[in-house]
Design a protein around this motif. Structure first.
Motif, PDB file in Angstrom:
ATOM      1  N   UNK A  60       0.818  -1.230   0.012  1.00 25.18           N
ATOM      2  CA  UNK A  60      -0.062  -0.028  -0.013  1.00 25.18           C
ATOM      3  C   UNK A  60       0.863   1.135  -0.163  1.00 25.18           C
ATOM      4  N   UNK A  61       0.336   2.442   0.554  1.00 28.29           N
ATOM      5  CA  UNK A  61       1.170   3.596   0.321  1.00 28.29           C
ATOM      6  C   UNK A  61       0.948   4.372  -1.161  1.00 28.29           C
ATOM      7  N   UNK A  62       1.970   5.005  -1.528  1.00 25.73           N
ATOM      8  CA  UNK A  62       2.137   5.893  -2.336  1.00 25.73           C
ATOM      9  C   UNK A  62       3.082   5.336  -3.786  1.00 25.73           C
ATOM     10  N   UNK A 105      -2.966  -3.306  -2.319  1.00 32.30           N
ATOM     11  CA  UNK A 105      -3.698  -2.597  -1.748  1.00 32.30           C
ATOM     12  C   UNK A 105      -3.662  -0.873  -1.805  1.00 32.30           C
ATOM     13  N   UNK A 106      -2.901  -0.685  -3.149  1.00 33.20           N
ATOM     14  CA  UNK A 106      -2.907   0.624  -3.468  1.00 33.20           C
ATOM     15  C   UNK A 106      -4.284   1.556  -3.724  1.00 33.20           C
ATOM     16  N   UNK A 107      -4.508   2.637  -3.468  1.00 32.12           N
ATOM     17  CA  UNK A 107      -5.726   3.344  -3.456  1.00 32.12           C
ATOM     18  C   UNK A 107      -5.458   4.736  -3.799  1.00 32.12           C
ATOM     19  N   UNK A 108      -6.657   5.505  -4.088  1.00 32.24           N
ATOM     20  CA  UNK A 108      -6.697   6.963  -4.553  1.00 32.24           C
ATOM     21  C   UNK A 108      -6.365   6.838  -6.097  1.00 32.24           C
ATOM     22  N   UNK A 152       4.960  10.028 -16.670  1.00 29.57           N
ATOM     23  CA  UNK A 152       6.127  10.434 -16.405  1.00 29.57           C
ATOM     24  C   UNK A 152       6.979   9.390 -16.873  1.00 29.57           C
ATOM     25  N   UNK A 153       6.457   8.020 -17.015  1.00 31.73           N
ATOM     26  CA  UNK A 153       7.103   6.858 -17.266  1.00 31.73           C
ATOM     27  C   UNK A 153       6.925   6.764 -18.987  1.00 31.73           C
ATOM     28  N   UNK A 154       7.350   7.578 -19.908  1.00 33.80           N
ATOM     29  CA  UNK A 154       7.005   7.847 -21.184  1.00 33.80           C
ATOM     30  C   UNK A 154       7.524   6.500 -21.949  1.00 33.80           C
ATOM     31  N   UNK A 155       8.611   5.549 -21.414  1.00 33.99           N
ATOM     32  CA  UNK A 155       9.031   4.607 -22.332  1.00 33.99           C
ATOM     33  C   UNK A 155       8.441   3.272 -21.925  1.00 33.99           C
ATOM     34  N   UNK A 156       7.390   3.200 -21.021  1.00 37.65           N
ATOM     35  CA  UNK A 156       6.956   2.014 -20.513  1.00 37.65           C
ATOM     36  C   UNK A 156       6.164   1.195 -21.783  1.00 37.65           C
ATOM     37  N   UNK A 157       6.557  -0.082 -21.878  1.00 36.35           N
ATOM     38  CA  UNK A 157       5.594  -1.151 -22.811  1.00 36.35           C
ATOM     39  C   UNK A 157       4.398  -1.619 -22.011  1.00 36.35           C
ATOM     40  N   UNK A 158       4.631  -1.863 -20.754  1.00 40.13           N
ATOM     41  CA  UNK A 158       3.331  -2.694 -20.029  1.00 40.13           C
ATOM     42  C   UNK A 158       3.172  -2.185 -18.548  1.00 40.13           C
ATOM     43  N   UNK A 159       1.846  -1.885 -18.395  1.00 46.04           N
ATOM     44  CA  UNK A 159       1.332  -1.389 -16.909  1.00 46.04           C
ATOM     45  C   UNK A 159       0.304  -2.406 -16.417  1.00 46.04           C
ATOM     46  N   UNK A 160       0.546  -3.049 -15.247  1.00 42.94           N
ATOM     47  CA  UNK A 160      -0.177  -3.794 -14.520  1.00 42.94           C
ATOM     48  C   UNK A 160      -0.533  -3.336 -13.303  1.00 42.94           C
ATOM     49  N   UNK A 161      -1.802  -2.724 -13.153  1.00 37.44           N
ATOM     50  CA  UNK A 161      -2.345  -2.187 -12.004  1.00 37.44           C
ATOM     51  C   UNK A 161      -3.688  -2.896 -11.486  1.00 37.44           C
ATOM     52  N   UNK A 162      -3.961  -4.052 -11.992  1.00 36.77           N
ATOM     53  CA  UNK A 162      -5.209  -4.805 -11.520  1.00 36.77           C
ATOM     54  C   UNK A 162      -5.365  -5.218 -10.404  1.00 36.77           C
ATOM     55  N   UNK A 163      -6.498  -5.229  -9.818  1.00 39.99           N
ATOM     56  CA  UNK A 163      -6.759  -5.881  -8.413  1.00 39.99           C
ATOM     57  C   UNK A 163      -6.218  -5.016  -7.301  1.00 39.99           C
ATOM     58  N   UNK A 164      -6.606  -3.592  -7.332  1.00 41.60           N
ATOM     59  CA  UNK A 164      -5.962  -2.932  -6.368  1.00 41.60           C
ATOM     60  C   UNK A 164      -7.471  -2.183  -6.022  1.00 41.60           C
ATOM     61  N   UNK A 165      -7.184  -0.884  -5.262  1.00 42.06           N
ATOM     62  CA  UNK A 165      -8.224  -0.126  -4.961  1.00 42.06           C
ATOM     63  C   UNK A 165      -8.332   1.396  -5.467  1.00 42.06           C
ATOM     64  N   UNK A 166      -7.740   1.465  -6.472  1.00 45.12           N
ATOM     65  CA  UNK A 166      -7.803   2.652  -7.168  1.00 45.12           C
ATOM     66  C   UNK A 166      -8.927   3.248  -7.749  1.00 45.12           C
ATOM     67  N   UNK A 167      -9.202   4.687  -7.654  1.00 45.55           N
ATOM     68  CA  UNK A 167     -10.543   5.246  -7.899  1.00 45.55           C
ATOM     69  C   UNK A 167     -10.414   6.541  -8.651  1.00 45.55           C
TER      70      UNK A 167
END
Length: 634
Positions: free
Chosen positions: A91-93, A114-117, A124-139
């Motif tokens: 969790x956290x930031x 358990x990331x939220x917010x 900022x991460x302009x060179x990324x190819x993959x982002x996996x943030x499923x199954x958290x509490x972002x809103x």
């Protein structure tokens, strides 16, 4: 012989000195950079890890062959290329500022934590190819342009969170996007118009989406769209004209209720009139009773008016009236506008834009602004009257406005060809024609003329337009450009203006915290490069972001100035006209680069830029000598 030996000795001494100096400089540079271990430990500081990352320590580098001491770290070529921290209860930031220092970071996966917010500023991460943030509490809603410029992005997984609002339109601008997983959230509105065949894996099930499924996604499995009652079209049931949406049913019920109320009012009035006539009184009641509608502007999102607030025969105050800026136009009141069928055209940073179809076939564009609440009524009225005096073939007139402290409305004519942005970046999915070279040249010429007019008519404004971008260039039936959203810098809340308006993205503001008379010229240059390349400028990223990849200006400049370079790679392949117009196209491209000069003193002024743009022809001139040195011009 001795002289030769002495000369060789001196050369050897100089060589040793150069090598030693190079080693010292290299050592200094390497020591001044943070190591991967330092970066990851800084990233860890903002996390609540419950000991999950206890084996992260600086005793051994993460990619030295001992990365078993750095759980979740993926290495490539001896440095960190991925962060995979799944199922750890974290969790956290998420410290994006720390992660962006990992120069070859290509993958980040924080699934099932358990990331939220709100969603972190992944731009900022302009060179990324993959982002996996499923199954958290972002809103919360995802910013509309958060994916702008992430040209390498292939996979975006945000499933099973609590995201709301509309699916960001910037996703359709990603040329390499192949996987998009958004299921089990609270997204609403319509699905963006993804290009046919663009996505290989796609899922938006169990959200609150509505409207017709884009043709480019019709080949997907029906389960990818299940759980959205408002969706229709292949692969789901067809969108039958007879099948009314919940919103339409509500509107019909409201209209029926209004009709009944109006009929009842007429009956009551006639009855009272008959009574008064029978009593032989001199005064008679009015022949009709007109209802006033609510000033709650949220009803526009339902496409009709609400009868919740009635006047009960009392005169409404003047703050419910539209203020018209042109005497020669047909007037209509707020109730008439709100009764019109409304279609949402888009939602931006400052508010939403609607198409209001009035009776008689006339269509108006109504734009709502929620970030002008620091402006007093008199100041706002005076500034709008000033803008209302604008009259130019390439400047869209403001027909009327509405003032309320919490929000404002600007009313203008609706343009059937929508905006330049749609034709450059969304024409394929919408079935619209892609503008050819003559059309694009005509648009840029018209934009330059409109800017020059604003510059002359609004001399007290440092940036008379201030928000010039392709979505603020509307196109009429003949594809002639009209500038919109101009002159709004003085009435916007300054914190929002500095964060989002294009003028505040300029090099002079980023470097010195100020805008100048040449700021609109920089915006014009960015618009020229976008129009010629068909690429969204990376300068439209969020304020203060650091770009890992080369920006649009640097890329175009590097290709143009490279000897024997294939400049064809710069031009949008859908534009055509290269065989007969390459020289003139190169001229316009170079004008764009001159307008984008980072140093204000070296940048052309608007008059010079407009004059040079006007000189560009649709076809090459065989006697043109300027082309021979165009790549090396400043």
């Amino acid at each position: 012989m001795m002289a030769q030996h002495r000369h060789a000795t001196i050369l050897w001494g100089h060589s040793r000195l150069m090598v030693l100096l190079f080693i010292i400089i290299l050592h200094f540079v390497m020591c001044s950079c943070k190591s991967d271990a330092e970066i990851l430990l800084k990233f860890k500081e903002s996390l609540k890890d419950n000991g999950a990352l206890s084996n992260w320590n600086d005793t051994k580098p993460p990619c030295s062959g001992y990365n078993e001491n750095w759980v979740g770290i993926i290495c490539g070529n001896g440095t960190v290329s991925g962060v995979k921290l799944e199922n750890m209860g974290l969790a956290g930031v998420i410290d994006v500022d720390a992660l962006k220092e990992l120069k070859i970071l290509r993958t980040i996966s924080l699934m099932n934590n358990k990331f939220d917010g709100s969603l972190p500023n992944i731009t900022e991460l302009g060179a990324l190819k993959s982002i996996y943030l499923s199954d958290n509490q972002f809103s919360g809603a995802i910013p509309i342009g958060i994916f702008d410029g992430m040209l390498s992005l292939k996979k975006v997984h945000l499933a099973r969170n609590k995201f709301s609002g509309e699916i960001p339109q910037s996703l359709i601008t990603l040329p390499r996007l192949r996987e998009l997983m958004l299921q089990d959230n609270e997204f609403e509105g319509e699905i963006p118009q993804f290009r046919n065949g663009m996505l290989k894996s796609f899922n938006v099930s169990d959200n609150e989406l509505t409207g017709e499924i884009p043709r480019g996604l019709s080949h997907m499995n029906a389960t990818s769209f299940s759980g959205n009652e408002g969706l229709c079209g292949a692969p789901l049931e067809s969108c039958s004209p007879a099948k009314l949406s919940v919103g339409t049913i509500i509107i019909v019920m409201i209209l029926v209720a209004l009709a009944i109320a109006a009929l009842t009012s007429v009956v009551v009035i006639l009855y009272r009139r008959k009574q008064m006539l029978e009593q032989e009184q001199a005064t008679v009641s009015p022949p009709g009773h007109r209802k006033a509608y609510s000033t709650d502007l949220d009803i526009m999102e339902q496409g009709g008016a609400s009868p919740e607030h009635r006047t009960n025969g009392k005169k409404r105050d003047n703050n419910t009236k539209l203020t018209f800026l042109q005497d020669d136009r047909e007037k209509f009141d707020m109730g008439y506008l709100l009764k019109a069928s409304a279609e949402i055209l888009g939602s931006g940073i400052f508010g939403s834009t609607y198409k209001a179809s009035l009776s008689g076939g006339q269509a108006m564009a109504v734009k709502r602004f929620r970030h002008m609440n620091n402006v007093g009524k008199e100041e706002f009225h005076e500034h709008m009257r000033r803008l209302g005096r604008m009259s130019h073939q390439n400047v869209l007139p403001i027909v009327a406005f509405y003032y309320r402290k919490e929000e404002k409305l600007l009313v203008s004519e609706y343009m059937e060809n929508i905006s330049l942005a749609v034709h450059l970046h969304g024409n394929t999915s919408r079935g619209l024609p892609c503008p050819d070279w003559p059309t694009r040249l005509n648009i840029i010429k018209g934009v330059a003329k409109g800017l020059l007019y604003l510059n002359n008519e609004l001399p007290s404004l440092m940036a008379p337009h201030g928000h010039l971008k392709s979505s603020n260039i509307l196109l009429d039936r003949s594809f002639n450009p009209l500038l919109t959203d101009y002159g709004l810098v003085p009435v916007m809340n300054q914190d929002r203006a500095q964060e989002h308006m294009i003028a505040y993205k300029s090099p002079e503001y980023k470097n010195n915290g100020r805008i100048t008379k040449k700021t609109d010229v920089w915006s014009l240059g960015m618009l020229i490069l976008e129009t010629m390349t068909g690429i969204f400028p990376s300068s439209f990223l969020q304020q203060g972001s650091k770009r890992n990849d080369m920006d649009l200006v640097s890329w175009v400049e590097s290709v143009v100035k490279e000897a024997n370079a294939d400049v064809d790679q710069v031009f949008d392949k859908n534009m055509g006209g290269k065989q007969k117009s390459e020289r003139e196209m190169m001229k316009l491209l170079q004008i764009g680069l001159n307008c984008c000069e980072a140093e204000v003193d070296k940048r052309w002024d608007l008059k010079q830029a407009a004059e040079r743009i006007e000189q560009v022809k649709q076809k090459d001139n065989d006697n043109d000598q300027e082309y021979n040195s165009i790549r090396l011009s400043n």
